[in-house]
Write an enzyme that holds these catalytic residues in place. Structure first.
Site, mmCIF file in Angstrom:
data_model
loop_
_atom_site.group_PDB
_atom_site.id
_atom_site.type_symbol
_atom_site.label_atom_id
_atom_site.label_comp_id
_atom_site.label_asym_id
_atom_site.label_seq_id
_atom_site.Cartn_x
_atom_site.Cartn_y
_atom_site.Cartn_z
ATOM 1 N N ASP A 153 0.626 19.210 -14.985
ATOM 2 C CA ASP A 153 0.401 17.982 -15.701
ATOM 3 C C ASP A 153 -0.602 18.290 -16.964
ATOM 4 O O ASP A 153 -0.306 18.088 -18.321
ATOM 5 C CB ASP A 153 -0.892 17.477 -15.187
ATOM 6 C CG ASP A 153 -0.318 17.074 -14.930
ATOM 7 O OD1 ASP A 153 0.797 16.406 -14.440
ATOM 8 O OD2 ASP A 153 -1.318 16.734 -12.654
ATOM 9 N N ILE B 152 -4.950 20.869 -8.059
ATOM 10 C CA ILE B 152 -6.008 20.290 -8.240
ATOM 11 C C ILE B 152 -6.367 20.798 -6.889
ATOM 12 O O ILE B 152 -6.132 21.203 -6.075
ATOM 13 C CB ILE B 152 -5.671 18.849 -7.629
ATOM 14 C CG1 ILE B 152 -7.105 17.732 -8.029
ATOM 15 C CG2 ILE B 152 -4.840 17.943 -7.172
ATOM 16 C CD1 ILE B 152 -6.963 16.052 -8.098
ATOM 17 N N GLU C 249 3.493 18.036 -6.471
ATOM 18 C CA GLU C 249 2.809 16.866 -5.427
ATOM 19 C C GLU C 249 3.345 16.181 -4.578
ATOM 20 O O GLU C 249 2.630 15.689 -3.510
ATOM 21 C CB GLU C 249 2.611 15.927 -6.409
ATOM 22 C CG GLU C 249 1.167 16.250 -7.633
ATOM 23 C CD GLU C 249 1.583 17.104 -8.810
ATOM 24 O OE1 GLU C 249 0.942 16.219 -9.777
ATOM 25 O OE2 GLU C 249 2.790 17.568 -8.734
ATOM 26 N N ASP D 237 0.867 11.936 -10.291
ATOM 27 C CA ASP D 237 -0.059 10.965 -11.038
ATOM 28 C C ASP D 237 -1.276 10.994 -12.781
ATOM 29 O O ASP D 237 -1.487 10.144 -13.432
ATOM 30 C CB ASP D 237 -0.804 9.994 -10.598
ATOM 31 C CG ASP D 237 -2.503 10.586 -9.567
ATOM 32 O OD1 ASP D 237 -2.264 11.489 -10.302
ATOM 33 O OD2 ASP D 237 -2.643 9.735 -8.696
ATOM 34 N N GLY E 215 -1.014 20.324 -10.980
ATOM 35 C CA GLY E 215 -2.364 20.145 -11.984
ATOM 36 C C GLY E 215 -2.210 20.588 -13.444
ATOM 37 O O GLY E 215 -1.958 20.804 -14.244
#
Length: 274
Positions: free
Chosen positions: A127, A69, A147, A155, A124
């Protein structure tokens, strides 16, 4: 087809039923930005609803797949003009749920999605790929569940999906240490199905794999993805009951008749668009 800032949709040939969805922010190592989170679910929805699409390849332009991110965007999530802590927390929760929804759109898309990973796949990026159906990488790929190094509990899905793919013990170790691991280690753990010598070799192989999937019954492919995802959260008996209900609705289709006829006639089957 809609124009995007952070993404690119490519159909390599007019008759191909394989479409490529590419992260397109190479100058920032394909960091996930505000534009990405706004556009990604829209792009997947458009591909899902397009009857010409039977398989999707998720990849990236530039030298890295995804660096996670965007830090600037991450910082913006914390800023608020509200002085009411309760309302501020509620706003932040809604924003996190929106970002989660963008990643979960990969699973909600009916069409199978293959991740083709090269270079960095960080935070991310994991993810993203853990929500895809199949994953491949090139030899230069490396992965980091990043993270914890940013003082964040992941998350957007890694902590929920990764243990189911590589096992709980492996996922815990990677999530707590934030260490870098290679494509060959990702293969050994089951995160990717194959590792290729180069990005070019990977792209060629993934294209062939996706075309092979696209040539099969679209009803069978959609059903297989749906049943696998639903069964993940069921016990065996519940999963069997679900697929019995699914097939009682889907088996009486022209696809089954065509598959049997093609097998008998020793020809390739031709299935209608979905």
């Amino acid at each position: 087809m809609a124009e995007f800032k952070a993404l690119e949709i490519v159909q390599k040939s007019p008759n191909s039923q394989v479409f490529h969805l590419r992260l397109n922010n190479p100058s920032h190592r394909n960091a996930l930005s505000h534009d990405f989170f706004a556009e990604f679910p829209k792009a997947l929805s458009s591909l899902d609803q397009n009857p010409n699409v039977r398989a999707i390849v998720l990849s990236a332009n530039g030298i890295h797949f995804c660096s996670g991110i965007e830090v600037k965007y991450l910082n913006s999530l914390r800023s608020s003009s509200s002085t009411d802590h309760g309302r501020e927390r509620e706003r932040l929760r809604r924003e996190i749920k929106r970002l989660q929804g963008a990643i979960s759109a990969l699973e909600q898309c009916r069409k199978p999605i293959i991740a083709a990973i090269h270079g960095a796949c960080i935070g991310g990026g994991i993810d993203l790929v853990s929500a895809c159906d199949v994953r491949y990488c090139s030899k230069d790929a490396f992965f980091i569940v990043k993270e914890v190094d940013l003082a964040i509990t992941a998350d957007l899905g890694t902590l929920q999906r990764l243990p189911r793919i590589i096992g709980y013990g492996n996922a815990v170790e990677l999530a707590l240490t934030g260490r870098r691991f290679s494509g060959s280690e990702a293969k050994a753990m089951g995160l990717v199905s194959s590792v290729f010598e180069s990005k070019a070799a990977m792209d060629e192989a993934v294209e062939a794999i996706a075309e092979g999937i696209a040539a099969k019954s679209p009803l069978a492919i959609v059903g297989t993805k749906e049943v696998l995802l639903r069964s993940r959260d069921m016990n065996v008996e519940q999963g069997l009951d679900y697929v019995a209900t699914w097939n009682s609705a889907m088996l009486p289709s022209d696809d089954l008749k065509e598959a049997v006829s093609a097998h008998v006639q020793k020809r390739k089957p031709v299935f209608a668009k979905l």
